[in-house]
Design a protein around this motif. Structure first.
Motif, short mmCIF file in Angstrom:
data_model
loop_
_atom_site.label_atom_id
_atom_site.label_comp_id
_atom_site.label_asym_id
_atom_site.label_seq_id
_atom_site.Cartn_x
_atom_site.Cartn_y
_atom_site.Cartn_z
N ALA A 1 -15.67 5.12 -11.18
CA ALA A 1 -14.44 5.49 -10.45
C ALA A 1 -13.45 6.16 -11.38
CB ALA A 1 -13.82 4.25 -9.80
N CYS A 2 -13.32 5.62 -12.61
CA CYS A 2 -12.39 6.21 -13.59
C CYS A 2 -12.87 7.58 -14.06
CB CYS A 2 -12.25 5.27 -14.79
SG CYS A 2 -11.24 3.84 -14.44
N PHE A 3 -14.17 7.71 -14.34
CA PHE A 3 -14.70 8.99 -14.81
C PHE A 3 -14.59 10.06 -13.72
CE2 PHE A 3 -17.61 6.45 -17.82
CZ PHE A 3 -16.62 6.43 -18.78
N TYR A 4 -14.80 9.65 -12.47
CA TYR A 4 -14.82 10.60 -11.38
C TYR A 4 -13.45 11.24 -11.16
CZ TYR A 4 -15.84 12.58 -6.82
OH TYR A 4 -16.01 13.45 -5.77
N ILE A 5 -12.39 10.48 -11.37
CA ILE A 5 -11.06 11.03 -11.10
C ILE A 5 -10.66 12.11 -12.11
CG2 ILE A 5 -10.22 8.96 -9.92
CD1 ILE A 5 -8.77 8.18 -12.43
N PHE A 6 -11.36 12.16 -13.27
CA PHE A 6 -11.08 13.23 -14.22
C PHE A 6 -11.64 14.57 -13.73
CE2 PHE A 6 -10.83 9.69 -17.39
CZ PHE A 6 -9.51 9.91 -17.75
N LYS A 7 -12.67 14.52 -12.89
CA LYS A 7 -13.35 15.75 -12.47
C LYS A 7 -12.80 16.29 -11.16
CE LYS A 7 -17.53 16.03 -14.47
NZ LYS A 7 -18.32 16.98 -14.62
N VAL B 1 -7.29 13.93 -7.52
CA VAL B 1 -7.16 12.69 -6.77
C VAL B 1 -5.69 12.33 -6.69
CG1 VAL B 1 -7.76 10.22 -6.81
CG2 VAL B 1 -9.43 11.91 -7.55
N PRO B 2 -5.22 11.83 -5.53
CA PRO B 2 -3.82 11.40 -5.44
C PRO B 2 -3.47 10.35 -6.49
CG PRO B 2 -4.86 11.42 -3.27
CD PRO B 2 -5.94 11.69 -4.27
N LYS B 3 -2.21 10.32 -6.88
CA LYS B 3 -1.77 9.43 -7.96
C LYS B 3 -2.09 7.97 -7.67
CE LYS B 3 1.91 12.24 -9.94
NZ LYS B 3 3.35 12.36 -10.22
N PHE B 4 -1.97 7.57 -6.39
CA PHE B 4 -2.23 6.18 -6.04
C PHE B 4 -3.67 5.80 -6.37
CE2 PHE B 4 -3.98 3.20 -2.92
CZ PHE B 4 -3.26 2.07 -3.27
N LYS B 5 -4.62 6.66 -5.99
CA LYS B 5 -6.04 6.37 -6.25
C LYS B 5 -6.34 6.39 -7.74
CE LYS B 5 -7.78 8.04 -1.83
NZ LYS B 5 -8.63 9.01 -1.13
N ARG B 6 -5.69 7.31 -8.45
CA ARG B 6 -5.87 7.37 -9.90
C ARG B 6 -5.37 6.07 -10.55
NH1 ARG B 6 -6.37 12.03 -13.08
NH2 ARG B 6 -6.04 13.24 -11.19
N PHE C 1 -6.13 0.76 -12.94
CA PHE C 1 -5.66 -0.62 -12.88
C PHE C 1 -6.84 -1.59 -12.75
CE2 PHE C 1 -4.42 -4.37 -10.45
CZ PHE C 1 -3.37 -4.86 -11.23
N LEU C 2 -7.80 -1.25 -11.88
CA LEU C 2 -8.96 -2.12 -11.67
C LEU C 2 -9.74 -2.31 -12.96
CD1 LEU C 2 -10.87 -3.76 -9.88
CD2 LEU C 2 -12.02 -1.62 -9.31
#
Length: 197
Positions: free
Chosen positions: A106-112, A115-120, A125-126
């Motif tokens: 999930a963390c690696f995917y948001i770099f590519k 993604v909205p700030k909340f999901k990032r 956070f998780l």
């Protein structure tokens, strides 16, 4: 809709990680889930989200399915080798480590992707929360211990319940072989008994 499939990748990764942690807490704290059949039913939840993650990856990139499958097999192989070392951390510690690894996609995917700030924030956070839980657990601020299953067929259970022995567990250690408990009885202070489960 491919946009929804894109959302499933970080979502399923995060929920798989979270469900491992929730599963642990339920097994440790709720007596109903300390029965093997109920614990196995509960273990289905992380496998469901793991399957959702893989099916979403295959759906998004059908042309790269051979690479995805190879990565899955390599991950399983590395995981089976690492399990030997990780189980020395105990049932809780090794499961928390698995949860951390499950949260990383999930963390690696948001770099590519955008993604909205909340999901990032939720993804970071998780992972951070799981890492802190793992560290605190290893420093002694523990979730608890996987409870000893009581059964009339277990010699350790018979020994601990013996009315005159007044036996108690002195030490417990984990390895890839299982959990080893050292038990002492007040009626025979010079003797210690090992049980492997």
């Amino acid at each position: 809709d491919m946009n929804h499939i894109h959302n499933y990748l970080p979502l399923s990764s995060g929920l798989m990680a979270l469900s491992v942690l929730v599963m642990l807490i339920f097994i440790v704290k709720v007596p109903l889930f300390q029965r093997i059949n109920m614990a196995a039913l509960l273990a289905f939840v992380p496998f469901f989200w793991g399957g959702m993650f893989l099916s979403s990856a295959f759906r998004l990139s059908p042309g790269k399915s051979s690479y995805i499958y190879a990565a899955d097999l390599i991950g399983a192989s590395v995981g089976s080798i690492l399990a030997v070392a990780l189980l020395t951390l105990g049932g809780i510690g090794s499961s928390l480590f698995v949860a951390i690894v499950a949260s990383l996609p999930a963390c690696f995917y948001i770099f590519k992707t955008s993604v909205p700030k909340f999901k990032r924030f939720a993804s970071f956070f998780l992972t951070g929360f799981l890492i802190l839980t793992f560290l605190f657990d290893n420093l002694g601020v523990s979730i608890g211990n996987i409870p000893f299953a009581k059964s009339a067929g277990k010699e350790m259970d018979q020994f601990l319940r013996h009315p005159t022995a007044a036996a108690s567990v002195v030490d417990s250690r984990w390895s890839a072989f299982g959990r080893t408990d050292l038990v002492a009885a007040k009626d025979n202070p010079d003797e210690r008994v090992f049980f492997v489960d």
